[in-house]
Design a protein around this motif. Structure first.
Motif, mmCIF file in Angstrom:
data_model
loop_
_atom_site.group_PDB
_atom_site.id
_atom_site.type_symbol
_atom_site.label_atom_id
_atom_site.label_comp_id
_atom_site.label_asym_id
_atom_site.label_seq_id
_atom_site.Cartn_x
_atom_site.Cartn_y
_atom_site.Cartn_z
ATOM 1 N N GLU A 2 68.685 19.352 -0.290
ATOM 2 C CA GLU A 2 69.686 19.245 0.563
ATOM 3 C C GLU A 2 70.119 18.615 1.339
ATOM 4 O O GLU A 2 68.886 17.559 1.006
ATOM 5 N N ALA A 22 71.534 15.371 4.205
ATOM 6 C CA ALA A 22 71.574 15.545 5.239
ATOM 7 C C ALA A 22 72.932 15.155 5.271
ATOM 8 O O ALA A 22 73.309 13.941 5.211
ATOM 9 N N GLY A 23 73.392 15.730 5.953
ATOM 10 C CA GLY A 23 75.286 15.576 6.302
ATOM 11 C C GLY A 23 76.562 16.229 5.410
ATOM 12 O O GLY A 23 77.456 15.873 5.681
ATOM 13 N N TYR A 24 75.496 16.670 4.168
ATOM 14 C CA TYR A 24 76.137 17.932 3.509
ATOM 15 C C TYR A 24 76.749 18.520 4.235
ATOM 16 O O TYR A 24 75.258 19.550 4.456
#
Lengths: 171, 232
Positions: B53, B55-57
């Motif tokens: 993961e 962040a922001g995707y």
């Protein structure tokens, strides 16, 4: 307190899982000293009893007889353990699946396919959990005696059973 | 060489510009499970086991094929990621016929090992059980398509390291097959040099050596790739 009631069941497998159970040698006597073996191919008991606490089920569900037996085991057992790769994922018993039922009979018997006296094959050999609910999976072909001892000991003691990765591998 | 700073699992990590998330994590001692990745080969992102993961995707990305960016915040071991990896490997096991007990690579298989590491004790999906076929026409090697997980390591190693490009992929989705030259028997290939790199690169029992012990050796592919580049 009553002693736990243990059963072991042999569906469509090679009995290697039961051999692995026997390979516990002295530990097996110690384990059986802490429970009552109420049904097993290793004992001459004709009917699967009611009120079983733990059942170790070996083999895939490959014919109508297996399916019926699996249903009986589930309805009369508190904790059903899928014992070995055939029960867990079909394994060797499922090698016939790509051929289908008719193709398998043709391959094995040719023209002489038996019509009577043998249980009717299911179209595919199924893992146990695709036929009945299973509480615990114990993979391995066969599962090493140590794996069986570890799981049985914990179940008999009423402790949680979460197999570590080294006891999880197939094959 | 310019360096970038990012965080992986909350830890501040410094990595080289152009690195992938996987490379940056490995250099920092953070383990991300992989299957189709092989050091020295161009990443394919084929198996989706190394999902992480960022962040922001909007959705997880493959760590092997995603480049790092300054200030990136990466998570490699959340509960949803573990569930996704487990599902991915279960689907691989259900797609063809992976019976470990009768496989030449039993106990030496990356798929088998990965399944155990991910805690897979059974497969929740129905097994498709196709008759995928076996090609034993090559003098020294065999390919059992029933064991193939379409990771394309063989395709890439043959193209990028050996330079023969004997292997390719035909078809789509679960019907895809690894093919030799123009979908012909391996033994009739005009391009195969018989080097065996594909066999060594295969993570399962799909590619194997005939009449040989069931051990596949390990190769210094990174070194080989460097050597090949130096000759160009």
């Amino acid at each position: 307190m009553t002693r736990p009631r243990l059963a072991t069941v042999w569906l469509s497998g090679c009995s290697g899982c039961h051999m692995s159970l026997l390979n516990l040698h002295g530990d097996l006597l110690e384990l059986l000293g802490r429970c009552d073996l109420v049904y097993s191919p290793l004992a001459d008991i004709k009917e699967y009893p009611r009120g079983v606490d733990i059942a170790l089920v070996e083999g895939a569900v490959a014919n109508e007889e297996n399916r019926e037996m699996a249903g009986i085991v589930r309805s009369r057992t508190a904790c059903v353990v899928s014992l070995g790769d055939c029960a867990v994922n079909g394994n060797v018993s499922a090698l016939r699946n790509p051929l289908g039922r008719e193709g398998t009979l043709e391959r094995v018997y040719g023209e002489a396919a038996p019509e009577h006296g043998v249980a009717r094959l299911l179209p595919t050999a199924l893992p146990l959990h695709q036929v009945i609910g299973v509480d615990l999976f114990l993979p391995g072909c066969p599962p090493a005696p140590e794996r069986i001892r570890w799981v049985l000991t914990r179940l008999l003691e009423g402790r949680p059973v979460a197999l570590p990765p080294e006891m999880l591998s197939f094959g | 060489m310019p360096r970038l700073t990012l965080t992986i699992n909350g830890r501040s990590v410094s990595a080289r510009r152009g690195d992938t998330i996987l490379a940056a994590a490995r250099r920092s001692g953070i383990r991300i499970p992989t299957l189709c990745n092989l050091e020295g080969l161009i990443p394919a992102g084929a198996c989706r086991v190394c999902l992480v993961e960022v962040a922001g995707y909007p959705r997880p990305v493959p760590a092997c094929a995603t480049g790092i960016e300054q200030g990136m915040a990466v998570t490699t071991d959340s509960e949803p990621l573990a569930a996704a990896r487990r599902t991915t490997v279960e689907l691989l096991l259900a797609e063809r016929n992976h019976s470990c007990a009768v496989c030449v690579m039993n106990r030496h298989c990356r798929l088998q090992d990965l399944a155990a590491r991910l805690g897979i004790d059974h497969v929740r999906f129905a097994f498709i059980s196709p008759l995928a076929g076996v090609d034993m026409s090559h003098e020294r090697f065999g390919i059992d398509h029933n064991r193939c997980i379409l990771c394309r390591r063989c395709v890439r190693v043959c193209d990028e390291i050996e330079g023969a490009h004997t292997w390719d992929v035909a078809g789509r989705g679960a019907a895809s097959r690894i093919i030799c030259d123009l979908a012909q028997p391996w033994g009739t290939s005009a391009t195969c040099t018989g080097c065996g790199k594909c066999v060594q690169a295969c993570p399962t029992g799909a590619l194997f050596e005939k009449d040989a012990p069931t051990r596949k050796g390990t190769m210094d592919l990174a070194g080989l790739a460097q050597w090949r580049r130096s000759r160009k």
